[in-house]
Design an enzyme around this catalytic site. Structure first.
Site, PDB file in Angstrom:
ATOM      1  N   ASP A   8       0.874  -1.170   0.000  1.00 46.25           N
ATOM      2  CA  ASP A   8       0.000   0.000   0.000  1.00 46.25           C
ATOM      3  C   ASP A   8       0.915   1.225   0.000  1.00 46.25           C
ATOM      4  OD1 ASP A   8       0.915   0.260   2.607  1.00 46.25           O
ATOM      5  OD2 ASP A   8      -1.075   0.357   3.521  1.00 46.25           O
ATOM      6  N   CYS A  65       3.539  -2.923   3.968  1.00 40.40           N
ATOM      7  CA  CYS A  65       2.674  -1.796   4.332  1.00 40.40           C
ATOM      8  C   CYS A  65       3.403  -1.037   5.434  1.00 40.40           C
ATOM      9  CB  CYS A  65       1.257  -2.248   4.717  1.00 40.40           C
ATOM     10  SG  CYS A  65       1.115  -3.285   6.176  1.00 40.40           S
ATOM     11  N   THR A  67       3.237  -1.282   8.713  1.00 41.67           N
ATOM     12  CA  THR A  67       3.719  -2.186   9.768  1.00 41.67           C
ATOM     13  C   THR A  67       3.897  -3.635   9.300  1.00 41.67           C
ATOM     14  OG1 THR A  67       1.442  -2.692  10.368  1.00 41.67           O
ATOM     15  CG2 THR A  67       2.516  -0.869  11.568  1.00 41.67           C
ATOM     16  N   ILE A  69       1.462  -5.551   9.372  1.00 41.90           N
ATOM     17  CA  ILE A  69       0.425  -6.277  10.124  1.00 41.90           C
ATOM     18  C   ILE A  69      -0.899  -6.388   9.355  1.00 41.90           C
ATOM     19  CG2 ILE A  69      -0.973  -6.268  12.228  1.00 41.90           C
ATOM     20  CD1 ILE A  69       1.478  -4.917  13.627  1.00 41.90           C
ATOM     21  N   GLY A  70      -1.361  -5.269   8.804  1.00 40.29           N
ATOM     22  CA  GLY A  70      -2.620  -5.314   8.052  1.00 40.29           C
ATOM     23  C   GLY A  70      -2.532  -6.312   6.904  1.00 40.29           C
ATOM     24  N   MET A  71      -1.419  -6.282   6.201  1.00 37.28           N
ATOM     25  CA  MET A  71      -1.209  -7.195   5.066  1.00 37.28           C
ATOM     26  C   MET A  71      -1.267  -8.647   5.547  1.00 37.28           C
ATOM     27  SD  MET A  71      -0.898  -5.714   2.186  1.00 37.28           S
ATOM     28  CE  MET A  71      -0.221  -4.383   1.192  1.00 37.28           C
ATOM     29  N   HIS A  98      10.162 -23.753   9.763  1.00 32.53           N
ATOM     30  CA  HIS A  98       9.166 -24.363  10.650  1.00 32.53           C
ATOM     31  C   HIS A  98       7.735 -24.144  10.171  1.00 32.53           C
ATOM     32  CE1 HIS A  98      11.950 -24.455  14.454  1.00 32.53           C
ATOM     33  NE2 HIS A  98      12.612 -24.729  13.349  1.00 32.53           N
ATOM     34  N   ASN A  99       7.431 -22.946   9.709  1.00 29.12           N
ATOM     35  CA  ASN A  99       6.038 -22.608   9.399  1.00 29.12           C
ATOM     36  C   ASN A  99       5.717 -22.665   7.903  1.00 29.12           C
ATOM     37  OD1 ASN A  99       6.975 -20.093  11.602  1.00 29.12           O
ATOM     38  ND2 ASN A  99       5.662 -21.771  12.275  1.00 29.12           N
ATOM     39  N   ARG A 109       7.533   1.309   7.941  1.00 26.71           N
ATOM     40  CA  ARG A 109       7.669   2.300   9.017  1.00 26.71           C
ATOM     41  C   ARG A 109       8.350   1.712  10.252  1.00 26.71           C
ATOM     42  NH1 ARG A 109       1.421   4.292   8.176  1.00 26.71           N
ATOM     43  NH2 ARG A 109       1.753   5.233   6.133  1.00 26.71           N
ATOM     44  N   HIS A 133       7.214 -30.518  11.731  1.00 26.76           N
ATOM     45  CA  HIS A 133       6.571 -29.253  11.354  1.00 26.76           C
ATOM     46  C   HIS A 133       5.396 -29.492  10.407  1.00 26.76           C
ATOM     47  CE1 HIS A 133       9.852 -27.377  13.425  1.00 26.76           C
ATOM     48  NE2 HIS A 133      10.742 -27.941  12.619  1.00 26.76           N
TER      49      HIS A 133
HETATM   50  C1  RB5 Z   1      -1.601   2.906   6.387  1.00 22.98           C
HETATM   51  O1  RB5 Z   1      -1.641   4.124   7.043  1.00 22.98           O
HETATM   52  C2  RB5 Z   1      -1.306   1.803   7.385  1.00 22.98           C
HETATM   53  O2  RB5 Z   1      -2.380   1.608   8.228  1.00 22.98           O
HETATM   54  C3  RB5 Z   1      -0.953   0.527   6.651  1.00 22.98           C
HETATM   55  O3  RB5 Z   1       0.128   0.757   5.807  1.00 22.98           O
HETATM   56  C4  RB5 Z   1      -0.565  -0.667   7.505  1.00 22.98           C
HETATM   57  O4  RB5 Z   1       0.412  -0.337   8.423  1.00 22.98           O
HETATM   58  C5  RB5 Z   1      -1.680  -1.417   8.100  1.00 22.98           C
HETATM   59  O5  RB5 Z   1      -1.474  -2.428   8.779  1.00 22.98           O
END
Ligand code: RB5
Length: 148
Positions: A8, A65, A67, A69-71, A98-99, A109, A133
């Site tokens: 993103d 992205c 973090t 995390i969202g991905m 393993h996974n 970021r 595994h």
């Molecule tokens: C976008 O601002 C941010 O939320 C996205 O890049 C990501 O970190 C979501 O998990």
């Protein structure tokens, strides 16, 4: 080996750096975007990359992205996708061995470019170890199939 990449707006600089890095290693890359800093919804790119891995059009996927995390949350909704956010090389190796992860998620970021490229390199070159595994991943698959 062919690698699907996607991001993103929070991860597009890192995605470009990874694309360049993989090209320098003569690894084929399919870039699913996005390609600028305009705000977009990360699940759209997680969907594209996950589908290309599930269909075997690509062997592995990398999603960036802010973090990671969202991905990873979005990609892991697909049956057959094992995505992990990784921020160190030890985990990069372990998550393949393993996974058997098939999608690597990185946070632009959070993780500097140099470390991120080391993580990519480690992850791509590590191999699933099978054995005990596989048994554990078979249980994960049963969760996916709704057995519990
Ligand atoms: C976008 O601002 C941010 O939320 C996205 O890049 C990501 O970190 C979501 O998990």
């Amino acid at each position: 080996m062919k690698i699907a990449i996607g991001c993103d707006h929070g991860g597009f600089r890192l995605k470009n750096a990874i694309k360049e890095y993989l090209a320098g290693k003569n690894i084929e890359v399919e870039d699913f975007g996005t390609n600028n800093a305009q705000s977009v919804n990360y699940p759209e790119y997680a969907i594209k990359v996950s589908k290309s891995v599930i269909s075997k059009e690509c062997d592995l996927g990398i999603l960036c992205c802010g973090t990671g995390i969202g991905m990873s949350i979005a990609a892991n909704k697909f049956k057959g996708i094992r995505a992990a956010v990784v921020g160190d090389t030890f985990s990069a190796k372990a998550t393949r061995e393993h996974n058997n992860t098939n999608i690597l998620c990185l946070g632009e970021r959070v993780t500097g470019e140099g470390l991120a490229l080391d993580i990519v390199d480690t992850w791509i070159n590590a191999e699933f170890q099978g054995g005990r595994h596989s048994e554990r991943l078979a249980l994960v698959e049963k969760i996916e199939q709704g057995e519990f």
